[in-house]
Design a protein around this motif. Sequence first.
Motif, PDB file in Angstrom:
ATOM      1  N   ALA A 137      49.316  19.450  61.723  1.00 15.61           N
ATOM      2  CA  ALA A 137      48.980  20.351  62.834  1.00 15.61           C
ATOM      3  C   ALA A 137      48.282  19.665  64.002  1.00 15.61           C
ATOM      4  N   THR A 138      47.590  18.551  63.745  1.00 11.82           N
ATOM      5  CA  THR A 138      46.810  17.938  64.834  1.00 11.82           C
ATOM      6  C   THR A 138      47.542  16.783  65.509  1.00 11.82           C
ATOM      7  N   GLY A 139      48.755  16.475  65.062  1.00 14.93           N
ATOM      8  CA  GLY A 139      49.521  15.403  65.701  1.00 14.93           C
ATOM      9  C   GLY A 139      50.135  15.875  67.015  1.00 14.93           C
ATOM     10  N   SER A 140      50.876  14.967  67.627  1.00 14.42           N
ATOM     11  CA  SER A 140      51.500  15.279  68.914  1.00 14.42           C
ATOM     12  C   SER A 140      52.481  16.452  68.773  1.00 14.42           C
ATOM     13  N   ILE A 141      53.383  16.383  67.803  1.00 14.55           N
ATOM     14  CA  ILE A 141      54.328  17.494  67.596  1.00 14.55           C
ATOM     15  C   ILE A 141      53.588  18.725  67.076  1.00 14.55           C
ATOM     16  N   GLY A 142      52.612  18.529  66.184  1.00 15.27           N
ATOM     17  CA  GLY A 142      51.853  19.661  65.638  1.00 15.27           C
ATOM     18  C   GLY A 142      51.182  20.455  66.746  1.00 15.27           C
ATOM     19  N   GLN A 143      50.525  19.759  67.664  1.00 13.69           N
ATOM     20  CA  GLN A 143      49.826  20.464  68.745  1.00 13.69           C
ATOM     21  C   GLN A 143      50.802  21.200  69.662  1.00 13.69           C
ATOM     22  N   GLN A 144      51.950  20.568  69.901  1.00  9.48           N
ATOM     23  CA  GLN A 144      52.929  21.238  70.773  1.00  9.48           C
ATOM     24  C   GLN A 144      53.576  22.428  70.057  1.00  9.48           C
ATOM     25  N   THR A 145      53.666  22.345  68.739  1.00 13.15           N
ATOM     26  CA  THR A 145      54.153  23.495  67.962  1.00 13.15           C
ATOM     27  C   THR A 145      53.164  24.649  68.092  1.00 13.15           C
ATOM     28  N   LEU A 146      51.866  24.321  68.019  1.00  9.64           N
ATOM     29  CA  LEU A 146      50.850  25.372  68.171  1.00  9.64           C
ATOM     30  C   LEU A 146      50.904  25.981  69.573  1.00  9.64           C
ATOM     31  N   SER A 163      48.175  21.890  57.963  1.00 11.62           N
ATOM     32  CA  SER A 163      47.701  20.667  57.285  1.00 11.62           C
ATOM     33  C   SER A 163      47.242  19.637  58.305  1.00 11.62           C
ATOM     34  N   VAL A 164      46.219  18.888  57.919  1.00  9.06           N
ATOM     35  CA  VAL A 164      45.805  17.718  58.716  1.00  9.06           C
ATOM     36  C   VAL A 164      45.548  16.574  57.741  1.00  9.06           C
ATOM     37  N   HIS A 165      45.513  15.372  58.285  1.00  5.43           N
ATOM     38  CA  HIS A 165      45.285  14.215  57.431  1.00  5.43           C
ATOM     39  C   HIS A 165      43.850  13.727  57.558  1.00  5.43           C
ATOM     40  N   SER A 166      43.320  13.778  58.788  1.00  4.42           N
ATOM     41  CA  SER A 166      41.953  13.273  58.973  1.00  4.42           C
ATOM     42  C   SER A 166      41.126  14.106  59.959  1.00  4.42           C
ATOM     43  N   ARG A 167      41.775  14.770  60.901  1.00  2.71           N
ATOM     44  CA  ARG A 167      40.996  15.394  61.983  1.00  2.71           C
ATOM     45  C   ARG A 167      40.513  16.782  61.572  1.00  2.71           C
ATOM     46  N   VAL A 168      39.562  16.793  60.614  1.00  4.71           N
ATOM     47  CA  VAL A 168      39.165  18.056  59.992  1.00  4.71           C
ATOM     48  C   VAL A 168      38.358  18.940  60.943  1.00  4.71           C
ATOM     49  N   GLU A 169      37.598  18.333  61.876  1.00  2.51           N
ATOM     50  CA  GLU A 169      36.829  19.157  62.831  1.00  2.51           C
ATOM     51  C   GLU A 169      37.784  20.004  63.672  1.00  2.51           C
ATOM     52  N   GLU A 170      38.901  19.384  64.079  1.00  2.00           N
ATOM     53  CA  GLU A 170      39.895  20.142  64.850  1.00  2.00           C
ATOM     54  C   GLU A 170      40.514  21.240  63.996  1.00  2.00           C
ATOM     55  N   LEU A 171      40.701  20.943  62.718  1.00  2.00           N
ATOM     56  CA  LEU A 171      41.273  21.944  61.824  1.00  2.00           C
ATOM     57  C   LEU A 171      40.373  23.186  61.757  1.00  2.00           C
ATOM     58  N   ARG A 208      46.252  31.498  55.770  1.00  2.00           N
ATOM     59  CA  ARG A 208      45.796  31.790  54.402  1.00  2.00           C
ATOM     60  C   ARG A 208      45.364  30.518  53.689  1.00  2.00           C
ATOM     61  N   GLY A 209      45.944  29.387  54.082  1.00  2.00           N
ATOM     62  CA  GLY A 209      45.604  28.137  53.412  1.00  2.00           C
ATOM     63  C   GLY A 209      45.616  26.952  54.353  1.00  2.00           C
ATOM     64  N   VAL A 210      45.004  25.872  53.912  1.00  2.00           N
ATOM     65  CA  VAL A 210      45.059  24.596  54.644  1.00  2.00           C
ATOM     66  C   VAL A 210      45.247  23.481  53.615  1.00  2.00           C
ATOM     67  N   VAL A 211      45.717  22.341  54.104  1.00  4.16           N
ATOM     68  CA  VAL A 211      45.741  21.125  53.281  1.00  4.16           C
ATOM     69  C   VAL A 211      45.061  20.037  54.090  1.00  4.16           C
ATOM     70  N   VAL A 212      44.139  19.325  53.438  1.00  9.49           N
ATOM     71  CA  VAL A 212      43.414  18.238  54.114  1.00  9.49           C
ATOM     72  C   VAL A 212      43.636  16.934  53.354  1.00  9.49           C
ATOM     73  N   GLY A 213      43.152  15.827  53.946  1.00 10.51           N
ATOM     74  CA  GLY A 213      43.479  14.511  53.406  1.00 10.51           C
ATOM     75  C   GLY A 213      42.706  14.122  52.152  1.00 10.51           C
ATOM     76  N   ASP A 214      41.454  14.571  52.030  1.00  8.91           N
ATOM     77  CA  ASP A 214      40.681  14.134  50.860  1.00  8.91           C
ATOM     78  C   ASP A 214      39.639  15.186  50.461  1.00  8.91           C
ATOM     79  N   GLY A 215      38.945  14.891  49.351  1.00  8.41           N
ATOM     80  CA  GLY A 215      37.995  15.845  48.772  1.00  8.41           C
ATOM     81  C   GLY A 215      36.786  16.116  49.659  1.00  8.41           C
ATOM     82  N   ILE A 216      36.367  15.123  50.438  1.00  7.31           N
ATOM     83  CA  ILE A 216      35.191  15.325  51.302  1.00  7.31           C
ATOM     84  C   ILE A 216      35.524  16.347  52.398  1.00  7.31           C
ATOM     85  N   GLN A 217      36.711  16.173  52.976  1.00  6.76           N
ATOM     86  CA  GLN A 217      37.148  17.147  53.985  1.00  6.76           C
ATOM     87  C   GLN A 217      37.297  18.538  53.354  1.00  6.76           C
ATOM     88  N   ALA A 218      37.828  18.564  52.135  1.00  8.97           N
ATOM     89  CA  ALA A 218      38.040  19.856  51.464  1.00  8.97           C
ATOM     90  C   ALA A 218      36.709  20.581  51.268  1.00  8.97           C
TER      91      ALA A 218
END
Length: 386
Positions: free
Chosen positions: A9-18, A34-42, A52-62
Amino acid sequence: MRSVVLLGATGSIGQQTLDVIRANLDEFSVELLSVHSRVEELLLLVEEFTPRGVVVGDGIQAALVRSRFPGLDVGVGAQGLAEAAGAFPGALVVNALLGAAGVVPTLRALASGCDVALANKETLVCAGDLVRAASESSGAAVIPVDSEHSALLQCLKGALPEQVERLVLTASGGPFRTFTQEQMKTVTVSDALRHPTWRMGAKISVDSATLMNKGLEVIEAHQLYGTPYDRIAIIVHPQSVIHSMVEFVDGSLLAQLGSPDMRVPIAYAMFGGHRRAQSGLRRLRLEDLKELSFEGPDYERFPALGIAYECGRVGGTAPAVMNAANEVAVAAFLEGRLNFLGILDVVRRVVDRVPGVATPDLDAILAKDAEARRTATGMIRDRGLS
Ligand code: NAD
Ligand code: MG
């Protein structure tokens, strides 16, 4: 109202999709981001779109997301992505992930009967045969988001296969279109990221500079439309106004033109191949165009093209090996561990060294992807910055 699962969701295509979703809130509801690292933006996007749901890159972000939104379903990593991709029956899955990480989510979505708006071309490069099989068996559609393939889809509408002579993919030529091999020896990361006509994520920008992006797109076109490689051509067209063309047996060419803005093909895919007016898009004004020019691609200065055709023709795991080596080499270039010309040198040598599997299943593809990554990583470590 169509449910949307947006991966990346936070990539170039993701943002343009939003952006497309924001402009059509009565048509789309976001089920998952879903995001891989930019959890603040998420976190901001969760407030805005209430998925209803999100997917993040690791347990700390979760943990961070759970503390802010206790009711939200939170998945983690590759497993979380795979589960999420098939968890919303009937949803449109927009795959805006980067690289081979997109393969498994695409297959899961299709197996669950979800249509996939596919920006992640690496999925088709690595596992195009499996994608086609999954789509045929569930009836779910793969709709291209890539501008060239969206253009081809539009030009192919209503055409019988036997009427099609060739697909003609346009390429901007990238920032080094006019550079000699000698000049390319010393280009920097910021030179490579300065794409003349499109604003995109870093990896695809480098791929556009090496022309590997066009190589990946040749394989993508073959997998989407079943066209043999000797009937897929590339033409360099620096203005990026014609997004691609189809040449028919009677010599006619149909082209799709427009301003270079990914929101157009994204919306075309999201609306299932229907055209919708969108506000805020720059219109192409033909009277402002000074020229539309074309030149043949240079296979010597841009060896990515020849390697991609070769791996595409070999088939099996060869394209996945090429793609994995390229991902590793581009990442090393972006991190200053490899020079620009080293990218294709590494790809060439990995392709030559890693033996292929002719009719792979998913496990075999993922194993070859991993082997190619290990081989490329070792080569880059051993060669130093050369
Ligand atoms: P980007 O780098 O801007 O964004 C990639 C997204 O994927 C981010 O949300 C990132 O968090 C996520 N991601 C990255 N690695 C991941 C991993 N290992 N696991 C899970 N998530 C991960 O990239 P982009 O430019 O938006 O490109 C996305 C895809 O779309 C690529 O396949 C690219 O080739 C294709 N594409 C992009 C454009 C464009 O204009 N940007 C045009 C055509 C096709
Ligand atoms: Mg493209």
